[in-house]
Design a protein around this motif. Sequence first.
Motif, PDB file in Angstrom:
ATOM      1  N   VAL A   1       0.879  -1.170   0.000  1.00  0.00           N
ATOM      2  CA  VAL A   1       0.000   0.000   0.000  1.00  0.00           C
ATOM      3  C   VAL A   1       0.914   1.218   0.000  1.00  0.00           C
ATOM      4  O   VAL A   1       1.614   1.476   0.966  1.00  0.00           O
ATOM      5  N   SER A   2       0.933   1.932  -1.100  1.00  0.00           N
ATOM      6  CA  SER A   2       1.833   3.089  -1.180  1.00  0.00           C
ATOM      7  C   SER A   2       1.001   4.350  -1.325  1.00  0.00           C
ATOM      8  O   SER A   2      -0.198   4.277  -1.595  1.00  0.00           O
ATOM      9  N   PRO A   3       1.612   5.481  -1.140  1.00  0.00           N
ATOM     10  CA  PRO A   3       0.839   6.730  -1.256  1.00  0.00           C
ATOM     11  C   PRO A   3       0.234   6.899  -2.640  1.00  0.00           C
ATOM     12  O   PRO A   3      -0.712   7.645  -2.818  1.00  0.00           O
TER      13      PRO A   3
ATOM     14  N   THR B   1      -7.875  -8.475   6.595  1.00  0.00           N
ATOM     15  CA  THR B   1      -7.306  -9.790   6.246  1.00  0.00           C
ATOM     16  C   THR B   1      -7.042 -10.608   7.498  1.00  0.00           C
ATOM     17  O   THR B   1      -7.264 -11.810   7.517  1.00  0.00           O
TER      18      THR B   1
ATOM     19  N   LEU C   1       1.127  -6.238   2.576  1.00  0.00           N
ATOM     20  CA  LEU C   1      -0.109  -6.866   3.011  1.00  0.00           C
ATOM     21  C   LEU C   1      -0.299  -8.158   2.222  1.00  0.00           C
ATOM     22  O   LEU C   1      -0.308  -8.135   0.989  1.00  0.00           O
ATOM     23  N   ILE C   2      -0.401  -9.245   2.941  1.00  0.00           N
ATOM     24  CA  ILE C   2      -0.697 -10.496   2.244  1.00  0.00           C
ATOM     25  C   ILE C   2      -2.201 -10.542   2.096  1.00  0.00           C
ATOM     26  O   ILE C   2      -2.930 -10.827   3.042  1.00  0.00           O
ATOM     27  N   SER C   3      -2.667 -10.201   0.914  1.00  0.00           N
ATOM     28  CA  SER C   3      -4.100  -9.955   0.804  1.00  0.00           C
ATOM     29  C   SER C   3      -4.888 -11.215   0.463  1.00  0.00           C
ATOM     30  O   SER C   3      -6.079 -11.264   0.684  1.00  0.00           O
TER      31      SER C   3
ATOM     32  N   LYS D   1       6.053  -6.253   7.093  1.00  0.00           N
ATOM     33  CA  LYS D   1       5.566  -5.187   7.966  1.00  0.00           C
ATOM     34  C   LYS D   1       4.844  -4.191   7.072  1.00  0.00           C
ATOM     35  O   LYS D   1       4.921  -4.276   5.845  1.00  0.00           O
ATOM     36  N   ALA D   2       4.200  -3.267   7.707  1.00  0.00           N
ATOM     37  CA  ALA D   2       3.546  -2.230   6.928  1.00  0.00           C
ATOM     38  C   ALA D   2       4.575  -1.631   5.978  1.00  0.00           C
ATOM     39  O   ALA D   2       5.724  -1.473   6.361  1.00  0.00           O
ATOM     40  N   PRO D   3       4.221  -1.285   4.766  1.00  0.00           N
ATOM     41  CA  PRO D   3       2.887  -1.300   4.168  1.00  0.00           C
ATOM     42  C   PRO D   3       2.611  -2.548   3.319  1.00  0.00           C
ATOM     43  O   PRO D   3       1.794  -2.486   2.414  1.00  0.00           O
TER      44      PRO D   3
ATOM     45  N   ILE E   1      -2.109   0.994  -4.718  1.00  0.00           N
ATOM     46  CA  ILE E   1      -1.736  -0.317  -4.209  1.00  0.00           C
ATOM     47  C   ILE E   1      -0.973  -1.064  -5.300  1.00  0.00           C
ATOM     48  O   ILE E   1      -1.464  -1.227  -6.416  1.00  0.00           O
TER      49      ILE E   1
ATOM     50  N   HIS F   1      -1.705   6.598   3.212  1.00  0.00           N
ATOM     51  CA  HIS F   1      -1.834   5.207   2.796  1.00  0.00           C
ATOM     52  C   HIS F   1      -1.738   4.270   3.979  1.00  0.00           C
ATOM     53  O   HIS F   1      -2.222   3.147   3.924  1.00  0.00           O
TER      54      HIS F   1
ATOM     55  N   TRP G   1      -3.754   0.926   4.793  1.00  0.00           N
ATOM     56  CA  TRP G   1      -3.096  -0.335   5.092  1.00  0.00           C
ATOM     57  C   TRP G   1      -3.638  -0.930   6.382  1.00  0.00           C
ATOM     58  O   TRP G   1      -3.915  -2.123   6.475  1.00  0.00           O
TER      59      TRP G   1
END
Lengths: 327, 525, 328, 324, 328
Positions: free
Chosen positions: C26-28, E321, C74-76, C70-72, C31, E310, E314
């Motif tokens: 998740v970036s500014p 999730t 995400l294992i979606s 870690k953030a950002p 995604i 973001h 996140w």
Amino acid sequence: MDNLNTPEVVLSVRNMIKDFPIGQSSSKNSLMRAVNDVSFDLCKGEALAIVGESGSGKSTGARVLSRIYEKDGGDIIFKGQPLAEYVDEHGSLEYARQVQMIFQDPFGSLNPVHSIYHHIARPLIIHKRGDKKVIEKLVYELLELVGLFPAVETASKFPHELSGGQRQRVAIARALAVDPEVILADEPISMLDVSVRLGILNLMADLKDKHGISFMYITHDIATARYFAEKTAVMYVGHMVEWGNSDKVTQTPQHPYTQLLLSAVPEAGKSGRRELGAKKGEIPMWKPDTKGCPFAARCPRAIEACADTFPSITEIAADHFIRCHNI
Amino acid sequence: AEDIKQGGTLTVPIINTGFVENFNPYTSGGLFEGVLFEPLMVFNNMTGKVEYRLAESAEYSTDLKTITVKLRDNIKWSDGKALTAKDVAFSFTMTKSAPAFDQKAIWTSGNLESVTATDAKTIVFKLNNADSTFIWGLPKYHILPEHVWGKVAAKDLPTFTNPNPVGSGPMTDIKYLKPQQMQLCRNTNYYLENRPYIDCITYRSYNDNSQVQPALMKGEIDWGSNFIADIENTFVAADPKNNHFWYPANDAIHLYVNTKEAPFDNLDVRKALSMALDRDEIVDIAAYGYPTTNFNAGGIAELYTPYISKEVTEKYKAITQFNPEKAEQLLDDAGLKDLNDDGFRQMPNGDKVEFDINVVNGWTDWIQVVQMVTEYYEEIGIKANVKTVDWAVYDKGLKESEYKMSINWSMVATNPIEAYQAYFLTEQVGKSWHAGHGVHSPEIDTLINSFGLTNDVAKQQEILDQLQEFTAANLPFIPLFSNATWYQYRTENLVGWPSKENPYVQPVWYDGGKRNLIINNLHLK
Amino acid sequence: MNVSSLNTAKSKAPLLEINNLCVDYVSPHGIARAVNNVSLTIAPGETLGIAGESGCGKSTLAFAITRLHKAPALISNGEIIYNGRDILKMTDKELRAFRWNDVSIVFQSAMNSLNPVITIGEQLTDVIAAHKQISPKEAVAKAKELLEVVGLHGDRLKSFPHQLSGGMRQRVVIAIALALEPKLIIMDEPTTALDVVVEREILNELYDLKEQFGFSILFISHDLSLMGEIADRIGVMYAGNLIEIGDAKTVFTNPSHPYTKGLIASFPSIHGPKERLYGIPGDPVNLLKLPTGCNFQARCVDCMEICTKDDPILAELSVGYQAACHKL
Amino acid sequence: MSFLLRRLGFYFTAFLIAISFNFMLPRMMPGDPIDALFAAAQGKMDIAQMDAVREMYGFMDGSIFEQYIAYIQSVFTLDLGPSVLMFPIDVTTVVGMSLPWTMFLALGSLIVSLILGVTIGTYASYRREGFFGQFVPPLLAFISNFPYIVTALLLFYFFGLQLEILPLAYTYDPSIDPGFTWEFISSVAKHAVLPMGSMILVGIATWVFNMRNAMINVLGEDYVTMAEAKGLSSFRVMYRYAGRNAILPVATAIAMAIGFSFAGSIMTEVVFNYQGLGNILLKGIMARDYPLIQAILLILVSAVLTANFIADLLYVWLDPRISK
Amino acid sequence: MNKATTMSSDAAASAQHQKNKFKLKCHAIWIKTKAFFHGNPPAIIGVFLITMILLGALFAPVLSSHNPEKRVARPHQAPSADHILGSTRNGRDVYSQVLHGARKSLTVALFAGIIAMTIAIAVGVTSGYLGGKVDEWMNFITNVFLVFPQLPLLIVLAAFLGQVGSLVITVLLGVTSWPWGARVIRSQTMAIRNKEFIISAEAMGESKIRIILVEILPNLISIVFGGFLGTVIYAMGAEAGLGILGLGDATEVSWGSMLYWAQVSSSLYTGAWWEMLVPAAALALTGGALALINMSIDQVSNPKLKTGPHMKLWKRLNRETMKSRGLL
Ligand SMILES: Nc1ncnc2c1ncn2[C@@H]1O[C@H](COP(=O)(O)OP(=O)(O)OP(=O)(O)O)[C@@H](O)[C@H]1O
Ligand SMILES: Nc1ncnc2c1ncn2[C@@H]1O[C@H](COP(=O)(O)OP(=O)(O)OP(=O)(O)O)[C@@H](O)[C@H]1O
Ligand SMILES: [Mg+2]
Ligand SMILES: [Mg+2]
């Protein structure tokens, strides 16, 4: 040196030496010799590849040539004139124009705060290539020459907006800006994506062949050295241990170090353990008074002389030289 | 009186950095005068009386060249040894070899020829020239035991710390001394019976006034000599029954004017600058109304009420009355007019009139006063600025008369003549803070010097009257008000304080003689 | 939880099975899907190589397996099944016990994965102490043993990382990875920063160790020649997608996907004929600006109409060999 | 070792420069102690006496060079002469009386705020996205920017004057004799609550920010990820692997903080009438007590240099990469 | 003239071009600004507060109700409609004084910051870039200044200098606060010095001064700005501190002198809390706001401080999730 189809020698290096002080004191006895007794000729429109492991003095050699470092010995003759004569402001600027350098790290060699335009325009301005208009035109031409389209848009971008390959093209464009005779390319592709490396190599090859620019190509990837350069020199601890025609050096290596290097190169399909033809040993630190062959400690073929006599040059075939006692 | 209870402790604040083991009265910052050491006598400027302490009497010879002091009978040092005239003579002669102790410069100025003990009770001071004011300096000298101080080599005197002090004052027993607090208790050999009534005095160390205020409010100390902001609402309100203050007039505060510089060389300008000020308002606002307004142009103020010439005061009254219209008129007449309509007056030649009033940075009450002064001046079209300077600059400015206007105080002394000496004696120029204004004359020098040549009070008063007339007529400084004598006291434990109702002495802690009188008067409730 | 995908059928029960794994950053600016719908298996004792250019999601995949994101990140979506347990569903405590015991990881650069101010010894022993009830003395003995296994002297325990050369540090990291004798070691470009000779030494070491311990390796690299040498099977990734996977020999000598072909052609060989190579034109795609259709379309020499519309899916070309391209 | 030797050389030179500066300072500025004394006496002193007094305090002339040599000698023999303010007590004695209290105050509050700050900072970096990480550091930023003296005065006013639960002034109750008694120690503690509390309140933010920033830089390092991958407990990862490295930049700041801490203690000592060097320094300045000012600056410089040296040693110890 | 006419169409085109460029640039700046503030509450709060304070200072003559240097009320009047923040002991309007005081305090702080940062940049960059003996000496001087106990020294200097108006304080603070910045800048410069873009500029024949100013300095903007803010905060506090100790010029209206007067008039004891708390709060707000801005600059310039809008997204996705996997 005089071959039949004698190509014009642009840059000639004889017994070049570069020492660095070790530690903080700068007294004579604590010097390390990063480059020792290196000699070669760089001909017009030809590439010389320098290969060797990390720390073998490849970059140092290039940096001496581009006058970032002062040499500590030997002669460098550029277009028939010793380097020492390019001294006054005009001379050194002229040398700086004709011998350009491309660095390994495309991320580090462009200033993140300046636009691409600035990067390419600066050398043009420094070397007074014309007024604003002329320079603008030149900049766009150069960008197109290295394959950056559309040029105007690219010029207004900042380095972080470009991919690694594009950045390296910018670096090349900048080097080309002032019509150099020689480009010193210090590992220009090692930091690039695998998929774009070849593009840069091919670009350089075109420049070499079509524009007659001479390249010194530094790499630790012996395969690309053979691919790109006519001549290859293998360096070990500041010394050229084997050099000559690229194919000869890579296909029929004679020096045990070159052989070691080639045997270590991974090759698809040759699975399994592969013994290296060398003893495990520390890579020595070369000092001005160190004696013997630098590779002696690891050499499987070492003889007595290797320990205390510096090997002399042997021409084992046409355009194929090595420095070894035990040929 | 028989019903006076013995005992109790007086706690006083001392503004210093802490107490150290130094009981040399000359180098301990006045901590012990009147407490550990008793003066010969006290000149009480509030009552005009001489209060004899160790001395029983002191007489001038008719040629005013000899003073004969007689001691009381049977007085003793705190260690039980007898206190004799020899001790007294020693105490005075000692300061000859330790010039730094020569507080009133009796030796260095060359007038004192000798001090001798003619018998066990009698000390004779021989002077070279007649001087009736000489005697006022005597209380500044501490009477010290020869059997202790006589053993100290002259060169060691300045650094002598007088451990285990022997004195003759009411409190001579050092109970304890800690950096932030010390206690002295009664002298069992004190020459007055049943005195002092109280047992001990506790000194508490404070950094500055702002810490004395909460300490007073919390009842940690009994006697304050410090400026307390809004005293009714902070200190008195904290305990109205026991917390009191009395602020009698002290030294006079003036605006010194450098009469050597235009336009201050014009007397009318000085008068105008004086008339422009509403002194009541200044005292009220800038100083909480504590000081006493000074409407007397004669150079001395309320502190010296008995000496003030009613005539002079009356004659020059107009100068000190708030009268901006008159002030403006005087300025107009003097040729100071607003030529360029910037709201401020210029010199007749068009040069602007703008000056700084020097005041020491950090002396906030004065800064406020000066700020108000500049506001009043602005109203009559005179541009004056407050200039806060470091005291070193201020000091140099006053001495070397490098100022145009500077706020300054006057001398507090036994007799107003001392103030006039500082104001006008030509020899004081460049030395005294008060002589830089530029008004001097040989006649006045002679007049001032003639004061000491007579012992006749009426004649002396005549001289003072003339000096007041001279001051008012020349106006080298503009009178503002008399400082208040800062004095707060608590009657929760102790009574017998000087007060408006019983003004037996000017209630200053920082004067050995005066506090000696008070300490001797305090007792348990 | 059960093995669902057909194409993962294997003779042996897989040690690790990844199904439809998606990892997003998740970036500014939006995604970015760094790993998109990747499914693969690793059999016990097998070396699986993952190749691909920089930024194609290799490391992200490796991190996902040990759930180190870690953030950002995400294992979606998807699952990662190790010995029947879904790693993504483990609690923190289970995860801590699982890490290193079962799967250890060698990071991209050994230079940075050793703490510069802690001795080699402590960095070795504390992993042992964290997972095993063992006395400090025994832990030290074990650590010494491990160092010797990777060809370093036991005295090196007292050294700090900066006192070792790059190659030695890499060995230490491998020793740490071996400490608990895990079943699977993930190696993320373990030799990229080293020169060929040292690289060869490490590889030799690795061959020996593998023989000795029999673990599986997930070997990540962009050097296809190296991959061709060490891996049993090779997976090639492009822009987050697994675009080709199969046994090493086939992938190397007879690649199906144009990207793989181009990639292989980008490496001049030392011995082969010397001719001009063409590699892959263009630049890598931006994960935030993926085109519709095939991600590779802009660089593909044989781009077709359909490539600009549909995303190719991974199809089984032969047993255990899959590729994702509309041309196939 | 050569690293430390070099540093030692640096410290010595810095020390020389500092004491020379100390020497010059008073001589460049207007006014001298006797004038100050005279001003303080408000006219009660005879002008004729001033020279004698000047002599008594030992302010003799001589060439600047001679004075300088004498001064340097006095510095190295620690015989700094008598104080003017507390004549004839030696400056050494005066300073010795207050130095322990200032050290107690400055170091005590430094250590407490350091510990609290580092703990809070670590936690704030760990919970960067949470409530704690988002709100506590800004809050502390506001608190620490409240003018120090106002914070102190407010504490003084509320706890000392209004609630009367804590003493108004002093280092300990003067009626108690110093010693290793419970009574004395508890009195010292009670008197230190407000001064130290105010210093801690103001000082803590620095450490929180320092630690937080250092931690955030370190938390992204590969070796921290590696430590996590190894399955170590988060406590161990935080404090052994990340904290250990994050403390490095903080360690250099500690030495600097000593100087600031002392500056802070000047104000505290003034407000709470604490018997320390700062209090004396301010009084000394007002009285132009050069020997005292010089001595205090000397101590200060030595303290800061020593602290720096200790920090250097600490750094060498903390960071094995340095030792050479 | 002649030339001008022939060039006019060109000029127009280029003007158009310039305009577009300008527009683009503005847009880019706008985007950057938006990105800076978006989801960065410290930045929003900090910049908002500072803007208010700056506006207050700028328009002090318009906004204030009374002359700050004149007696306009009875002493210590409580806040009322006429004097919304009450009056001081000297009968001045606190509200007007705070506004005007902001001018002086901020000017002092700002210029002290500028002086300090200028010296810091000059010393830091020169020392870091030139290296060698120059560096050794400059570094030595920096270190000496660094270990010198600054505030006590400042107090002594201020006391000795006598009349210390705001100018003296500005200069004093400026010339004593640079070493820290110089050190940071130096180390950063040393990091940049060896970057290849500097080396290539040198090899190209750029002059040293141009390298320093054009190539190095712009890369240091965020540290310089951070350092500048830090110095400003420090200078503001120090100005107030000196003022409170009575070492400033009590007749100037600044926050420090306001506090000084509040203290000498014992405003806390007399119940006139407003005289003390108003300037104190002004200082705290300004300092706090600047600290917030500094903090948010850190967040933007240091990529490791991953925050931004973001992150909210996140967090939400992560929670979802995790929930779906039964971990929450
Ligand atoms: N500025 C310098 N000062 C001191 N020593 C140096 C300096 N630059 C290089 N060296 C040393 O000189 C030797 C040769 O370095 P050089 O950078 O030329 O090697 P290289 O062959 O280019 O290696 P790489 O492949 O890692 O780039 C190394 O041992 C290095 O440590
Ligand atoms: N922390 C992050 N935030 C945002 N995007 C990230 C982050 N880490 C990685 N990415 C993006 O995810 C994609 C995959 O990254 P990854 O590190 O997995 O690539 P890789 O294949 O390992 O590359 P390399 O060969 O360079 O190691 C890249 O496009 C990268 O830009
Ligand atoms: Mg190199
Ligand atoms: Mg990776």
